[in-house]
Design a protein around this motif. Structure first.
Motif, PDB file in Angstrom:
ATOM      1  N   LYS A 121      50.472  36.749  15.102  1.00 13.03           N
ATOM      2  CA  LYS A 121      49.955  35.969  13.968  1.00 13.03           C
ATOM      3  C   LYS A 121      51.057  35.120  13.363  1.00 13.03           C
ATOM      4  CE  LYS A 121      47.514  36.378   9.552  1.00 13.03           C
ATOM      5  NZ  LYS A 121      46.942  37.321   8.545  1.00 13.03           N
ATOM      6  N   THR A 167      51.903  32.647  10.355  1.00 13.82           N
ATOM      7  CA  THR A 167      51.461  32.249   9.016  1.00 13.82           C
ATOM      8  C   THR A 167      51.754  30.779   8.763  1.00 13.82           C
ATOM      9  OG1 THR A 167      51.858  34.481   8.183  1.00 13.82           O
ATOM     10  CG2 THR A 167      51.665  32.726   6.545  1.00 13.82           C
ATOM     11  N   SER A 217      47.462  31.550  11.301  1.00 17.27           N
ATOM     12  CA  SER A 217      46.757  32.376  10.322  1.00 17.27           C
ATOM     13  C   SER A 217      45.425  31.772   9.901  1.00 17.27           C
ATOM     14  CB  SER A 217      47.638  32.613   9.094  1.00 17.27           C
ATOM     15  OG  SER A 217      48.070  31.382   8.529  1.00 17.27           O
TER      16      SER A 217
END
Length: 573
Positions: free
Chosen positions: A400, A402, A313
């Motif tokens: 993605k 995080t 991220s």
């Protein structure tokens, strides 16, 4: 022309128009002989084995019985040695011009030997029908100790301890003895990481017996799954060659239910003259041929691929990340998953990964840091419901991941890679009984001056490990801090308190944080066991500008039990 002459011409004409007879195909030289009384002989012109209701008690190869008078031979069992399969029948299930497929049937399922006329050894696989819920399921050879004095894995090679050494030593633990000089004999020193294996087995000057398991998708667990591979049997001296196709030797839990038809294998059991280079060449040949085209099983042949790109991220590619394709929507860790089929890979520098030859089905995709450029990544990635279809490429595109803000880090000791690698005494070999007892009781680590190599791979002895760190300021925006005590393994029996500037914030204990004990430190694991990432809230008022101290104080200690360190990190929140 007379009647007799006409008949002769007709007969000649009929013979001339008939197709020539096809030559009869030769029968395979491989064989199954039923001797009655639940005893069979299988093999070919190179080797043969006498199989009883439970045990393959004779293995004739190069003119000698390689099981010998005291060894048990070949068998299949589950839950350790508690339940050996009993074969109720044997039959040739399929055959070709130069091979046969022999099926041995037990109530739990079918064990197959695919024997080729010219092959020293056989392909083997097991099809489940009624195995119970279990943790350990294995096939193995227990062989003559004279023919097979040596063992080999990808991390250890050499002579297995002679039986005489066990008689002169003191038993101190399960299959572990202490010699008069203080050193140890233990079968667990011959463990290794399952998915890193090429060929492994036992060998001598004139014969070698090897397991070659390409593919490995039928194994339970992830990249760091470890198992016992070979060892000396301490009572009779047998050379033991294990094929732990579902194992728990270094896990906290991995007890699974299997569907009817779950198949382990095929793998190759290979015999030669003890030449490791030849076994290595055979591994390369088998690996190149996997998945085997000759294995005419519809589910086995139904495969696709999965690819994608993992991006953190904060914009960084997830370089070198460990990627695991396992159960979808599972509450189990990657290490504990084992009911179906599993695949492992590592992302490249750009975070891209591709996993080929995946059985069709629905999977969960997992990823975590493997050191290097993403050694600070404390979180894991999970995406469920990944569908793999036959002959299709499942492209997950950009994923993605995080992660926490790298700029909020106060300090970090060691990489977040689920291993103790890089710490003192973690190597060079990943297994040695009692090595954790060599780590200090008291240790001081100073952030900015000390290095990861000054921290030890495991903690067990009574005492305090202190981390001194300096804070130049405390961010006004911070509400506190978070401490990560990431463990690469944990064996219960040793307890510690965690203190920040002399105030307790938590403890490492199976009672306090519901840690289930795994079988790692006391079985000599020094690099990995079953990973846990423990997190602790640190109140802002506990920290101060200037010198601060974090203590991990062992208050109760059990010999050889404790934890393996992955990383210790503190960050602002």
């Amino acid at each position: 022309m007379g009647l007799f002459q006409l008949a002769g011409v007709a007969a000649l004409a009929l013979c001339a128009s008939a197709a020539p007879a096809e030559p009869r195909a030769p029968k395979p030289k491989s064989f199954l002989k039923d001797l009655g009384n639940s005893t069979w002989v299988i093999g070919n012109g190179i080797w043969n084995m006498t199989q009883g209701r439970q045990y393959g008690v004779k293995l004739w190869y190069k003119g000698k019985d390689r099981v010998g008078p005291t060894a048990t031979g070949h068998y299949v069992s589950y839950n350790g040695a508690a339940s050996d399969l009993n074969w109720t029948s044997a039959a040739i299930a399929d055959s070709g011009k130069d091979w046969i497929n022999i099926k041995f049937t037990a109530k739990e399922g079918d064990f197959h030997w695919v024997i080729h006329d010219d092959l020293a050894g056989a392909y083997q696989y097991f099809v489940n029908h009624a195995l119970p819920t279990l943790g350990e399921f294995r096939t193995l050879w227990r062989l003559d100790n004279v023919s097979f004095p040596n063992g080999h894995t990808n991390v250890k090679d050499g002579q297995l301890p002679p039986l005489s050494e066990y008689a002169a030593a003191t038993n101190v633990q399960d299959e572990t003895w202490q010699k008069a000089d203080g050193t140890f004999l233990t079968k667990y020193d011959w463990s290794a990481f399952v998915r890193d294996q090429t060929y492994y087995g036992v060998y001598g000057d004139e014969v070698g017996s090897w397991y070659i398991n390409p593919g490995k998708d039928y194994y339970n667990g992830d990249h760091l799954k470890q198992e016992l591979m070979v060892h000396r049997e301490s009572k009779t001296g047998d050379a033991v060659q294990l094929n732990m196709i579902h194992g728990t030797h270094y896990l906290a839990r991995s007890s699974d239910n299997f569907t009817d038809g779950k198949t382990w294998g095929p793998w190759l059991w290979y015999l030669n003259d003890g030449n490791k280079a030849d076994a290595d060449n055979r591994w390369k040949k088998e690996d190149k041929s996997w998945p085997y085209e000759w294995f005419k099983d519809a589910a086995y042949q139904s495969r696709g691929s999965v690819s994608g790109k993992l991006v953190l991220s904060d914009g960084r590619p997830a370089s070198g990340a460990a990627v695991f394709l396992g159960d979808s929507n599972s509450a189990l860790s990657a290490a504990d998953q084992g009911k179906d089929y599993y695949y492992t890979a590592y992302a490249d520098k750009q975070g891209r990964f591709t996993i080929e030859n995946v059985r069709t089905g629905t999977y969960g995709l997992y990823a975590w840091g493997n050191g290097g450029n993403i050694a600070d990544v404390k979180t894991s990635f999970v995406q469920n419901d990944v569908v793999v279809s036959k002959r299709k490429k499942t492209d997950l595109k950009s994923l993605k991941w995080t992660v926490t803000d790298k700029s909020k880090s106060i300090f970090q000791i060691g990489d977040f890679d689920r291993t103790s690698r890089g710490f003192a005494l973690s190597g060079p070999t990943p297994f040695e009984h009692g090595r954790i007892a060599k780590t200090p009781g008291n240790l001081t680590y100073t952030v900015g001056k000390s290095h990861s190599s000054d921290w030890y791979f495991g903690q067990s002895n009574l005492g305090v490990w202190s981390i001194n760190f300096n804070l130049k300021s405390i961010p006004e925006s911070a509400t506190g801090a978070k401490l990560y005590t990431s463990l690469a393994g944990f064996s219960s029996g040793t307890k510690s308190n965690i203190l920040v500037n002399n105030e307790k914030i938590g403890n490492i204990s199976s009672n306090a944080v519901l840690l289930v004990s795994s079988q790692d430190t006391y079985r000599g694991a020094t690099q990995a066991g079953e990973w846990r990432n423990l997190q602790w809230d640190v109140k802002k008022e506990l920290l101060k500008v200037g010198e601060n101290k974090l203590d991990i104080a062992v208050t109760e200690s059990t010999k050889w039990r404790g934890w393996l360190w992955d990383s210790v990190a503190l960050e602002w929140v």
